[in-house]
Scaffold this active site. Structure first.
Site, PDB file in Angstrom:
ATOM      1  N   CYS A 114       6.571   4.442  -0.200  1.00  0.00           N
ATOM      2  CA  CYS A 114       6.826   5.829   0.152  1.00  0.00           C
ATOM      3  C   CYS A 114       5.909   6.787  -0.595  1.00  0.00           C
ATOM      4  O   CYS A 114       5.347   6.434  -1.630  1.00  0.00           O
ATOM      5  CB  CYS A 114       8.258   6.241  -0.183  1.00  0.00           C
ATOM      6  SG  CYS A 114       9.478   5.359   0.776  1.00  0.00           S
ATOM      7  N   GLY A 127       3.107   5.515   3.411  1.00  0.00           N
ATOM      8  CA  GLY A 127       4.222   5.193   4.295  1.00  0.00           C
ATOM      9  C   GLY A 127       3.977   5.749   5.668  1.00  0.00           C
ATOM     10  O   GLY A 127       3.671   6.937   5.798  1.00  0.00           O
ATOM     11  N   ASN A 171      10.692   7.240  -3.823  1.00  0.00           N
ATOM     12  CA  ASN A 171       9.627   6.237  -3.773  1.00  0.00           C
ATOM     13  C   ASN A 171       9.979   5.185  -4.807  1.00  0.00           C
ATOM     14  O   ASN A 171      10.058   5.496  -5.997  1.00  0.00           O
ATOM     15  CB  ASN A 171       8.282   6.892  -4.105  1.00  0.00           C
ATOM     16  CG  ASN A 171       7.136   5.894  -4.201  1.00  0.00           C
ATOM     17  OD1 ASN A 171       6.135   6.164  -4.855  1.00  0.00           O
ATOM     18  ND2 ASN A 171       7.246   4.732  -3.575  1.00  0.00           N
ATOM     19  N   GLY A 172      10.207   3.952  -4.367  1.00  0.00           N
ATOM     20  CA  GLY A 172      10.552   2.882  -5.304  1.00  0.00           C
ATOM     21  C   GLY A 172      11.659   2.013  -4.756  1.00  0.00           C
ATOM     22  O   GLY A 172      11.938   2.025  -3.550  1.00  0.00           O
ATOM     23  N   CYS A 210       2.533   0.512 -11.987  1.00  0.00           N
ATOM     24  CA  CYS A 210       2.112  -0.591 -11.101  1.00  0.00           C
ATOM     25  C   CYS A 210       0.580  -0.673 -11.054  1.00  0.00           C
ATOM     26  O   CYS A 210      -0.090   0.263 -10.616  1.00  0.00           O
ATOM     27  CB  CYS A 210       2.646  -0.305  -9.703  1.00  0.00           C
ATOM     28  SG  CYS A 210       1.965  -1.365  -8.426  1.00  0.00           S
ATOM     29  N   TYR A 235      -5.161  -1.060  -4.894  1.00  0.00           N
ATOM     30  CA  TYR A 235      -5.085  -0.873  -3.446  1.00  0.00           C
ATOM     31  C   TYR A 235      -4.318   0.362  -2.987  1.00  0.00           C
ATOM     32  O   TYR A 235      -4.756   1.064  -2.088  1.00  0.00           O
ATOM     33  CB  TYR A 235      -4.455  -2.126  -2.821  1.00  0.00           C
ATOM     34  CG  TYR A 235      -4.120  -2.005  -1.351  1.00  0.00           C
ATOM     35  CD1 TYR A 235      -5.114  -1.829  -0.389  1.00  0.00           C
ATOM     36  CD2 TYR A 235      -2.801  -2.057  -0.912  1.00  0.00           C
ATOM     37  CE1 TYR A 235      -4.808  -1.721   0.964  1.00  0.00           C
ATOM     38  CE2 TYR A 235      -2.489  -1.950   0.441  1.00  0.00           C
ATOM     39  CZ  TYR A 235      -3.496  -1.780   1.365  1.00  0.00           C
ATOM     40  OH  TYR A 235      -3.190  -1.660   2.692  1.00  0.00           O
ATOM     41  N   ASP A 288      -9.704  -6.417  -1.535  1.00  0.00           N
ATOM     42  CA  ASP A 288      -8.908  -6.152  -2.743  1.00  0.00           C
ATOM     43  C   ASP A 288      -7.841  -7.187  -3.014  1.00  0.00           C
ATOM     44  O   ASP A 288      -7.423  -7.359  -4.158  1.00  0.00           O
ATOM     45  CB  ASP A 288      -8.272  -4.753  -2.644  1.00  0.00           C
ATOM     46  CG  ASP A 288      -7.482  -4.618  -1.366  1.00  0.00           C
ATOM     47  OD1 ASP A 288      -6.370  -5.121  -1.297  1.00  0.00           O
ATOM     48  OD2 ASP A 288      -8.023  -4.026  -0.410  1.00  0.00           O
ATOM     49  N   CYS A 341       2.415  -2.624 -15.147  1.00  0.00           N
ATOM     50  CA  CYS A 341       3.153  -3.752 -14.566  1.00  0.00           C
ATOM     51  C   CYS A 341       2.141  -4.632 -13.842  1.00  0.00           C
ATOM     52  O   CYS A 341       1.336  -4.144 -13.043  1.00  0.00           O
ATOM     53  CB  CYS A 341       4.199  -3.264 -13.563  1.00  0.00           C
ATOM     54  SG  CYS A 341       5.019  -4.627 -12.693  1.00  0.00           S
ATOM     55  N   CYS A 389       3.396  -9.159 -10.134  1.00  0.00           N
ATOM     56  CA  CYS A 389       3.107  -9.990  -8.959  1.00  0.00           C
ATOM     57  C   CYS A 389       1.949 -10.946  -9.223  1.00  0.00           C
ATOM     58  O   CYS A 389       1.743 -11.899  -8.471  1.00  0.00           O
ATOM     59  CB  CYS A 389       2.881  -9.141  -7.714  1.00  0.00           C
ATOM     60  SG  CYS A 389       1.709  -7.824  -7.925  1.00  0.00           S
TER      61      CYS A 389
END
Ligand code: SF4
Length: 473
Positions: free
Chosen positions: A14, A41, A115-116, A250, A256, A360, A447, A450
Site C-alpha cells: 500500500c 498498490g 501500509n503494512g 525493509c 525494488y 532486481d 529488515c 526474506c
C-alpha cells in the site's frame, strides 16, 4: 503470489498520503500524492476529506486515475484529507476492503489508511470480540485497528490511537483522520516508510515516500520515527513517542519497491540500486558484450554493472507502460502472453551479442525464464542473468506478498538449479553483504528476513498464513 502483468515480483501492499492544509485544495493534493505512489498498490484507491464537521470518503477498485476525475475531486472539499492505494495482503481484493476505512462509535469517528501487515491480528480480533458489545464486523487488520481506536473508551481520537498503537505487533505506517486532525504513526521497527513535509502557510503532508512530497510541492521535514505518533492540526505538528524505536526498514524498499527518486534514511534509492549493480559486477563478472536491464526496476543496477564492468549499457527492451497492473491474469497461459504485452526485446540491438541481463529479484523463476527465451529468440548469443539482491528464500509477514516458501524458487533450489530452470548460460545473485553495503545503511537498521530468515518481529506459528484469515473465521 500474484503476477504484476507478467512480472513475477513481490507485491507492495500500500501507499498512504495525509494532508492538513486549510484553504488549499486538499483532495487534489492527495490525488497527486497518490498518483506518485501508484507503484505501491494498484487494486484500489480512495480519499477521505474532512471539513471540520463532516468526513467524506470516495473509494473504488482500480488505479488512481481510473477512480477519480475532476468532478469527483471538486466534491471532496475540506481542510484535511488522507488517501490510500492498496494491494491486498490480508483480506480479499474487493471494494469492502478498499481504504480509507471509516469507523465510528459513540463520539469517536476515524478514517484510516494502512501500509503494512499485523502479525497479532488473530489475538487482537479475539480480544476485541471479548471486549466489545458490538458484533465484530472486521475483515482485515486495518479494520481492526480502526475499530480498536473508536471502541477504546477514550474521550478523544488522539487518546484512542495512543491506547491502540502499543497493542499492535507487526508492520504499520498509518494515516488517520478525524474531523480536526491528521495523524501519522509508524510501528516501532519502521518496517514501512512514512515521511512528513511542509506545504507552507501552516500546511503539512504525510506520505509513504519523499517522491510523493516532491510531486505535491511539499518540502521534506523528516521521517516519522519508528514508534512515533505525529499529530497535525490547527496547532501545528506535535509528536508522541509511544514505543522505543528499534529500526528495521525493509531492505526491499531499496531493491525494488520504492521509487528511484525517493530518499530513505537519508539515502537515495537510485544510488543504492546503482551501487548494487557495481558490487554485482565486481562479485560476479561475465564474459559478455553488453549489459541490458529488465525495465524498469533493473535499470539502476544495470547502469552500475555497466560502469563497473566497462561493458556498454544498452536498453534492449521496450516496456509498454500502458499495460495496466490492475488486471491480474489468473492462468499460466495468459501470464505467458502477458509478459509479451509488457516487454518487447529490440532484436537489432541483441542479435549476436553475449548479454548480461540485470534484474532486481527472482520470485518463482518462470517469468525470468520467459525473458531468457525471449532474448534467445531475438538472437542473443549468450544470456548471463545477474540479480541485484540475494535469493529470496523466506516469505514476508510484514505486508509484502512474496509467495509461500514452497513457491519461492530460491527457497528450495540451488543457484545452479535455478540457472537450469531459467535456461540461462549463467546466473549470479548479489551477496547479502553487498546489498546492504550498497544501501549505505547499517545492517542492524534493516529488515532482511526474506533473504536471511532473521525476522525482526517474531512471527507466531499460527500467523504463517495471513491472507483472508479474518474472513475465514
Ligand atoms: S521480510 Fe523481506 S520484504 Fe518483508 S519487510 Fe523484511 S526485507 Fe522487506
Amino acid at each position: 503470489m500474484r503476477l504484476n502483468s507478467g512480472r513475477d515480483k513481490p507485491q507492495e501492499a500500500c501507499g498512504v498520503v495525509g494532508i492538513y492544509a486549510p484553504g488549499q485544495e486538499v483532495s487534489k493534493l492527495t490525488y497527486n500524492g497518490l498518483l506518485a505512489l501508484q507503484h505501491r498498490g494498484q487494486e484500489s484507491a480512495g480519499i477521505t476529506v474532512a471539513d471540520g464537521s463532516l468526513m467524506t470518503t470516495f473509494k473504488e477498485m482500480g488505479l488512481v486515475a481510473q477512480v477519480f476525475n475532476e468532478n469527483v475531486l471538486n466534491t471532496l472539499t475540506g481542510d484535511l484529507a488522507i488517501g490510500h492505494v492498496r494491494y491486498s495482503t490480508t483480506g480479499s481484493s474487493v471494494w469492502e476492503n478498499a481504504q480509507p476505512i471509516y469507523r465510528h462509535h459513540g463520539s469517536l469517528g476515524v478514517s484510516l489508511g494502512h501500509n503494512g501487515n499485523l502479525v497479532n491480528t488473530m489475538k487482537l480480533a479475539a480480544e476485541l470480540a471479548g471486549e466489545s458489545e458490538r458484533p465484530r464486523d472486521v475483515s482485515n487488520d486495518s479494520d481492526l485497528i480502526a475499530e480498536m481506536i473508536v471502541t477504546s473508551g477514550k474521550a478523544t481520537v488522539e487518546e484512542g490511537i495512543l491506547d491502540t498503537l502499543p497493542r499492535l505487533q507487526g508492520a504499520f505506517s498509518l494515516v488517520i483522520l478525524d474531523d480536526q486532525a491528521v495523524f501519522g504513526a509508524r510501528d516501532p521497527y519502521g518496517l514501512r516508510p512514512l515521511v512528513l513535509g511542509s506545504l507552507g502557510a501552516g500546511g503539512y503532508a504525510l506520505a509513504s515516500e519523499t517522491a510523493a512530497l516532491d510531486t505535491i510541492g511539499a518540502t521534506f521535514i523528516r521521517e516519522v520515527e519508528p514508534g512515533e505518533l505525529v499529530v497535525v492540526d490547527a496547532n501545528g505538528v506535535r509528536s508522541h513517542r509511544y514505543a522505543k524505536a528499534t529500526p528495521a526498514l525493509c531492505v526491499f524498499e531499496y531493491v525494488y519497491f520504492a521509487r528511484p527518486d525517493s530518499i530513505l534514511y537519508g539515502k537515495s534509492v537510485q544510488k543504492a540500486r546503482y551501487q548494487m549493480g557495481q558490487k554485482l559486477a565486481k562479485e560476479s563478472p561475465a564474459d559478455a558484450d553488453i549489459v541490458i536491464p529488465v525495465p524498469d526496476s533493473g535499470r539502476g543496477a544495470a547502469a552500475g554493472y555497466s560502469h563497473a564492468s566497462g561493458l556498454p549499457y544498452v536498453d534492449g527492451f521496450v516496456k509498454n507502460s500502458y499495460v495496466g497492473r490492475t488486471f491480474i491474469q489468473p492462468s499460466q497461459a495468459v501470464r505467458q502472453r502477458g509478459i509479451g504485452a509488457k516487454l518487447n526485446p529490440i532484436a537489432h540491438l541483441i542479435e549476436g551479442n553475449r548479454l548480461v541481463v540485470v534484474d532486481d529479484s527472482i520470485v518463482r523463476g518462470n517469468t525470468t525464464r520467459q525473458i531468457v527465451r525471449m532474448l534467445r529468440h531475438a538472437g542473443a548469443a549468450e544470456v548471463h542473468m545477474r540479480i541485484s539482491s540475494p535469493p529470496i528464500k523466506w516469505p514476508c509477514f510484514y505486508g509484502i506478498d512474496t509467495a509461500n516458501r514452497d513457491e519461492l524458487i530460491g527457497g528450495h533450489q540451488s543457484v545452479e538449479e535455478i540457472c537450469a530452470h531459467i535456461e540461462a548460460d549463467s546466473l549470479a545473485y548479489l551477496s547479502e553483504e553487498g546489498m546492504i553495503e550498497a544501501t549505505e545503511v547499517a545492517a542492524e537498521k534493516l529488515c532482511t528476513a526474506c533473504f536471511s530468515s532473521n525476522y525482526p518481529i517474531p512471527v507466531p506459528d499460527e500467523v504463517k498464513v495471513t491472507k483472508n484469515m479474518l474472513e475465514r473465521i
